[in-house]
Design an enzyme around this catalytic site. Structure first.
Site, short mmCIF file in Angstrom:
data_model
loop_
_atom_site.label_atom_id
_atom_site.label_comp_id
_atom_site.label_asym_id
_atom_site.label_seq_id
_atom_site.Cartn_x
_atom_site.Cartn_y
_atom_site.Cartn_z
N ASP A 9 0.89 -1.29 0.00
CA ASP A 9 -0.07 0.13 -0.01
C ASP A 9 1.20 1.28 -0.11
O ASP A 9 0.94 1.99 1.09
CB ASP A 9 -0.79 -0.10 1.19
CG ASP A 9 0.07 -0.07 2.56
OD1 ASP A 9 1.03 -0.54 2.43
OD2 ASP A 9 -0.65 0.37 3.51
N HIS A 246 8.96 -0.30 9.68
CA HIS A 246 8.26 -1.41 9.43
C HIS A 246 8.61 -2.21 8.25
O HIS A 246 9.45 -3.18 8.36
CB HIS A 246 6.86 -0.90 9.44
CG HIS A 246 6.27 -0.39 10.56
ND1 HIS A 246 6.11 -1.01 11.88
CD2 HIS A 246 5.62 1.02 10.67
CE1 HIS A 246 5.75 -0.07 12.65
NE2 HIS A 246 5.21 1.03 12.30
#
Ligand code: RIB
Ligand code: CA
Length: 325
Positions: A9, A246
């Site tokens: 994303d 992340h």
């Protein structure tokens, strides 16, 4: 050479993961598939195309647009203060002339899995919706791919969207539950390790000072995008000139699993009970299910080595040239 699809994303941290993979000599990126999350799937595809152009990777990387809502029909996008209005910290990268494929993300994943005959590694850095949709179309998919490595979830660290859930898993908890139970060789790099891995302004300074000439535009992009992301970390977590890492960790662990230590668990994801939505349920405490394949959850990581490696592909690593601090 590892042959990978990145399903993203494409936000700030996804973009670092993508740039790393495109520059690493250990990967061939077979394609990028996109999903809603940090923004919508079309914006993620546009960002991915711009990043491919910026990377100068020297080979063609197809991009396929995927799901714009969860399996339960919900579209939710991260607030703009995290990834900016365009997903990449409002940094304006030059447009690419490349267009996304007509093929959907899930069809592309199925096709590449067939073509690569067991060699394909899928790295997810967003919701697992595209993978779940691919599974619906081809339930034999887990036997056709080498591995799935995902940024997502948490075993023991606090959640980052609810007290129990990480954003990628929460964003389509049903899809994650399907993927967890499908029998993939699945590795998770979740908040247990990503919240303990940091990029600081010192790393960015080093990158800019020692970057390869051909990587100057990449270093400039990273500097700008992390300025935005550091501000989010300052406001929301009180961090000074730093951010957690992340999505790049999923790519780094896919490349070299020895960076981490893993706990094997049989697991599912809660998606019915709203209060606990996105929580990982394991055979440790909640769902003993001995018929299910185990998944490997990364519980410790060598974060210093990981961050050094992340930037190494953009830098001149000649001994004496690179500042090791
Ligand atoms: O929880 C962190 C994850 O949520 C990362 O993948 C980030 O890009 C967002 O999608
Ligand atoms: Ca992401």
């Amino acid at each position: 050479m590892k042959r990978i699809i990145i399903d993203a994303d494409t936000g700030v941290d996804d973009s670092l993961a993508i740039l790393y993979a495109l520059r690493s000599p250990n990967f061939h990126v077979e394609g990028i598939t996109t999903c809603f999350g940090n923004n919508n799937a079309e914006q993620s595809a546009d960002n991915s195309l711009r990043l491919i152009k910026l990377s100068g990777c020297g080979y063609e990387v197809p991009v396929a647009v995927g799901a714009n809502e969860s399996l339960e029909g919900v579209f939710e996008s991260a607030p703009a203060f995290i990834h900016g209005d365009n997903g990449i910290g409002n940094v304006e990268l030059p447009e690419s002339s490349q267009k996304p494929l007509e093929e959907s993300a899930s069809d592309f994943i199925i096709r590449k899995a067939e073509e690569l005959k067991g060699e394909l590694i899928i790295i997810t850095t967003g919701r697992m919706t595209n993978l779940a949709l691919a599974l619906r179309k081809d339930p034999k998919l887990p036997g056709k791919v080498k591995k799935v490595v995902s940024m997502g979830g948490t075993l023991n660290a606090p959640g980052n969207i609810t007290p129990y859930a990480e954003a990628n898993i929460y964003g389509d908890a049903m899809a994650a539950d399907i993927v967890f139970k499908a029998g993939f060789n699945l590795m998770l790099a979740g908040l247990d390790v990503t919240m303990k891995t940091f990029i600081t302004d010192r790393d960015v300074e080093n990158l800019c000072t020692y970057c390869l000439e051909e990587c100057r535009p990449i270093a400039g992009y990273i500097k700008d995008v992390l300025k935005f992301y550091f501000e989010f970390h300052r406001v929301s977590m009180g961090m000074a000139n730093a951010c957690v890492v992340h999505d790049p960790l999923a790519v780094l662990i896919a490349e070299d699993p020895s960076l981490g230590m893993f706990k094997m668990v049989r697991a599912g994801v809660e998606y019915e009970n709203e209060a606990f939505k996105g929580m990982i349920k394991t055979d440790n405490g909640f769902v003993p299910d001995l018929d299910r394949e185990e998944i490997a959850v990364c519980v410790e990581v060598d974060s210093v080595k990981a961050v050094r490696r992340l930037f190494s592909v953009f830098q001149d690593m000649t001994p004496g040239r690179y500042n090791k601090s």
